[in-house]
Design a protein around this motif. Structure first.
Motif, PDB file in Angstrom:
ATOM      1  N   HIS A  58       2.775 114.027 -12.715  1.00  0.00           N
ATOM      2  CA  HIS A  58       1.984 113.075 -11.944  1.00  0.00           C
ATOM      3  C   HIS A  58       2.888 112.308 -10.989  1.00  0.00           C
ATOM      4  N   TYR A  59       2.567 112.368  -9.709  1.00  0.00           N
ATOM      5  CA  TYR A  59       3.371 111.761  -8.658  1.00  0.00           C
ATOM      6  C   TYR A  59       2.678 110.509  -8.136  1.00  0.00           C
ATOM      7  N   ILE A  60       3.406 109.412  -8.097  1.00  0.00           N
ATOM      8  CA  ILE A  60       2.909 108.152  -7.550  1.00  0.00           C
ATOM      9  C   ILE A  60       3.738 107.859  -6.293  1.00  0.00           C
ATOM     10  N   PRO A  61       3.189 108.113  -5.102  1.00  0.00           N
ATOM     11  CA  PRO A  61       3.988 107.929  -3.879  1.00  0.00           C
ATOM     12  C   PRO A  61       4.272 106.463  -3.579  1.00  0.00           C
ATOM     13  N   ALA A  62       5.370 106.237  -2.895  1.00  0.00           N
ATOM     14  CA  ALA A  62       5.760 104.884  -2.489  1.00  0.00           C
ATOM     15  C   ALA A  62       4.773 104.344  -1.467  1.00  0.00           C
ATOM     16  N   PRO A  63       4.630 103.031  -1.407  1.00  0.00           N
ATOM     17  CA  PRO A  63       3.818 102.445  -0.331  1.00  0.00           C
ATOM     18  C   PRO A  63       4.424 102.834   1.018  1.00  0.00           C
ATOM     19  N   THR A  64       3.594 103.270   1.927  1.00  0.00           N
ATOM     20  CA  THR A  64       4.121 103.761   3.211  1.00  0.00           C
ATOM     21  C   THR A  64       3.358 103.174   4.392  1.00  0.00           C
ATOM     22  N   THR A  65       3.063 101.883   4.349  1.00  0.00           N
ATOM     23  CA  THR A  65       2.318 101.294   5.461  1.00  0.00           C
ATOM     24  C   THR A  65       3.210 100.941   6.633  1.00  0.00           C
ATOM     25  N   THR A  66       4.505 101.109   6.480  1.00  0.00           N
ATOM     26  CA  THR A  66       5.424 100.821   7.581  1.00  0.00           C
ATOM     27  C   THR A  66       6.408 101.976   7.716  1.00  0.00           C
ATOM     28  N   CYS A  67       6.860 102.220   8.913  1.00  0.00           N
ATOM     29  CA  CYS A  67       7.864 103.261   9.148  1.00  0.00           C
ATOM     30  C   CYS A  67       9.250 102.643   9.341  1.00  0.00           C
ATOM     31  N   LYS A  68       9.359 101.343   9.158  1.00  0.00           N
ATOM     32  CA  LYS A  68      10.622 100.656   9.385  1.00  0.00           C
ATOM     33  C   LYS A  68      11.477 100.650   8.121  1.00  0.00           C
ATOM     34  N   PHE A  69      12.794 100.610   8.324  1.00  0.00           N
ATOM     35  CA  PHE A  69      13.707 100.327   7.228  1.00  0.00           C
ATOM     36  C   PHE A  69      13.628  98.826   6.947  1.00  0.00           C
ATOM     37  N   ILE A  70      14.013  98.434   5.742  1.00  0.00           N
ATOM     38  CA  ILE A  70      13.934  97.025   5.349  1.00  0.00           C
ATOM     39  C   ILE A  70      14.697  96.129   6.334  1.00  0.00           C
ATOM     40  N   PHE A  71      15.900  96.566   6.747  1.00  0.00           N
ATOM     41  CA  PHE A  71      16.711  95.724   7.642  1.00  0.00           C
ATOM     42  C   PHE A  71      16.078  95.554   9.022  1.00  0.00           C
ATOM     43  N   GLN A  72      15.074  96.369   9.363  1.00  0.00           N
ATOM     44  CA  GLN A  72      14.398  96.261  10.652  1.00  0.00           C
ATOM     45  C   GLN A  72      13.155  95.373  10.583  1.00  0.00           C
ATOM     46  N   MET A  73      12.740  94.983   9.367  1.00  0.00           N
ATOM     47  CA  MET A  73      11.499  94.239   9.185  1.00  0.00           C
ATOM     48  C   MET A  73      11.687  92.752   9.453  1.00  0.00           C
ATOM     49  N   THR A  74      10.607  92.130   9.935  1.00  0.00           N
ATOM     50  CA  THR A  74      10.572  90.678  10.044  1.00  0.00           C
ATOM     51  C   THR A  74      10.392  90.118   8.627  1.00  0.00           C
ATOM     52  N   GLU A  75      10.563  88.814   8.491  1.00  0.00           N
ATOM     53  CA  GLU A  75      10.379  88.187   7.168  1.00  0.00           C
ATOM     54  C   GLU A  75       8.948  88.385   6.674  1.00  0.00           C
ATOM     55  N   GLN A  76       7.970  88.296   7.574  1.00  0.00           N
ATOM     56  CA  GLN A  76       6.567  88.502   7.177  1.00  0.00           C
ATOM     57  C   GLN A  76       6.340  89.944   6.719  1.00  0.00           C
ATOM     58  N   GLU A  77       6.912  90.912   7.442  1.00  0.00           N
ATOM     59  CA  GLU A  77       6.771  92.315   7.043  1.00  0.00           C
ATOM     60  C   GLU A  77       7.424  92.570   5.686  1.00  0.00           C
ATOM     61  N   LYS A  78       8.583  91.932   5.446  1.00  0.00           N
ATOM     62  CA  LYS A  78       9.241  92.078   4.142  1.00  0.00           C
ATOM     63  C   LYS A  78       8.369  91.513   3.027  1.00  0.00           C
ATOM     64  N   ALA A  79       7.772  90.348   3.269  1.00  0.00           N
ATOM     65  CA  ALA A  79       6.911  89.735   2.255  1.00  0.00           C
ATOM     66  C   ALA A  79       5.702  90.621   1.964  1.00  0.00           C
ATOM     67  N   ASP A  80       5.092  91.152   3.026  1.00  0.00           N
ATOM     68  CA  ASP A  80       3.936  92.041   2.854  1.00  0.00           C
ATOM     69  C   ASP A  80       4.337  93.304   2.095  1.00  0.00           C
ATOM     70  N   TYR A  81       5.463  93.875   2.465  1.00  0.00           N
ATOM     71  CA  TYR A  81       5.918  95.104   1.804  1.00  0.00           C
ATOM     72  C   TYR A  81       6.285  94.817   0.351  1.00  0.00           C
ATOM     73  N   GLY A  82       6.874  93.657   0.091  1.00  0.00           N
ATOM     74  CA  GLY A  82       7.195  93.273  -1.280  1.00  0.00           C
ATOM     75  C   GLY A  82       5.946  93.238  -2.153  1.00  0.00           C
ATOM     76  N   ARG A  83       4.845  92.706  -1.618  1.00  0.00           N
ATOM     77  CA  ARG A  83       3.573  92.693  -2.365  1.00  0.00           C
ATOM     78  C   ARG A  83       3.107  94.122  -2.658  1.00  0.00           C
ATOM     79  N   GLN A  84       3.270  95.001  -1.684  1.00  0.00           N
ATOM     80  CA  GLN A  84       2.878  96.403  -1.890  1.00  0.00           C
ATOM     81  C   GLN A  84       3.740  97.059  -2.972  1.00  0.00           C
TER      82      GLN A  84
END
Length: 176
Positions: A58-84
């Motif tokens: 059984h495969y559980i894929p990673a959240p993929t709502t962004t194509c950015k690397f973490i270091f490219q994300m804004t603080e808001q994008e990091k917070a949103d991705y952290g929730r995911q």
């Protein structure tokens, strides 16, 4: 039966995910239900095409709502991705229960913790309270302060030489 073990495959070298998937294939071949949950990476790796055909894999894929690397994300994008990522971890725990998994691979989970996307304490609490027959493999650059003492196996992959250092991009069929 003795409690199942916790494995960490870490380091800056190639092969952490490959080793974890190799163990999961071995376990599946012995009739174990297996859950593979990936964090911080896409679902384009070639091995997934084969793994999806295995019974009780059984495969559980990673959240993929962004194509950015973490270091490219804004603080808001990091917070949103952290929730995911935290929701993804909760979904993974549910999948372990649903499929009665005997092996769980948490690919790149150590890096998700290191980047602040998932709580080290939450991961350690899961490890301490997991079903007694659930073997767990975690991959990432380094053990975390809470997971290090809980690991029965720690295997370090060390890069000595890699074509990426000479500018070669990841190659299909070899690196992904």
């Amino acid at each position: 039966m003795e409690k199942a073990k916790v494995h960490i495959y870490c380091g800056d070298g190639k092969g952490k995910t490959t080793a974890a998937i190799g163990l999961s294939v071995r376990s599946c071949g012995r009739g174990w239900p297996v859950v593979l949950s990936q964090f911080l990476k896409g679902s384009t790796s070639g091995e997934l095409n084969v793994l999806r055909t295995l019974p009780d894999y059984h495969y559980i894929p990673a959240p993929t709502t962004t194509c950015k690397f973490i270091f490219q994300m804004t603080e808001q994008e990091k917070a949103d991705y952290g929730r995911q990522v935290r929701r993804h971890f909760a979904d993974t725990v549910e999948a372990v229960e649903k499929y009665h998994a005997k092996l769980l691979v948490l690919d790149e989970v150590l890096d998700a913790v290191a980047m602040g996307m998932l709580s080290d304490e939450e991961l350690a609490d899961f490890l301490r309270n997991r079903p007694a027959d659930l073997e767990v493999v975690m991959t990432g650059r380094a053990p975390t302060p809470c997971t290090d003492p809980l690991a029965d196996y720690i295997t370090r992959m060390q890069k000595v030489r890699h074509p990426f250092d000479q500018g070669l991009n990841a190659r299909q069929g070899v690196e992904f």
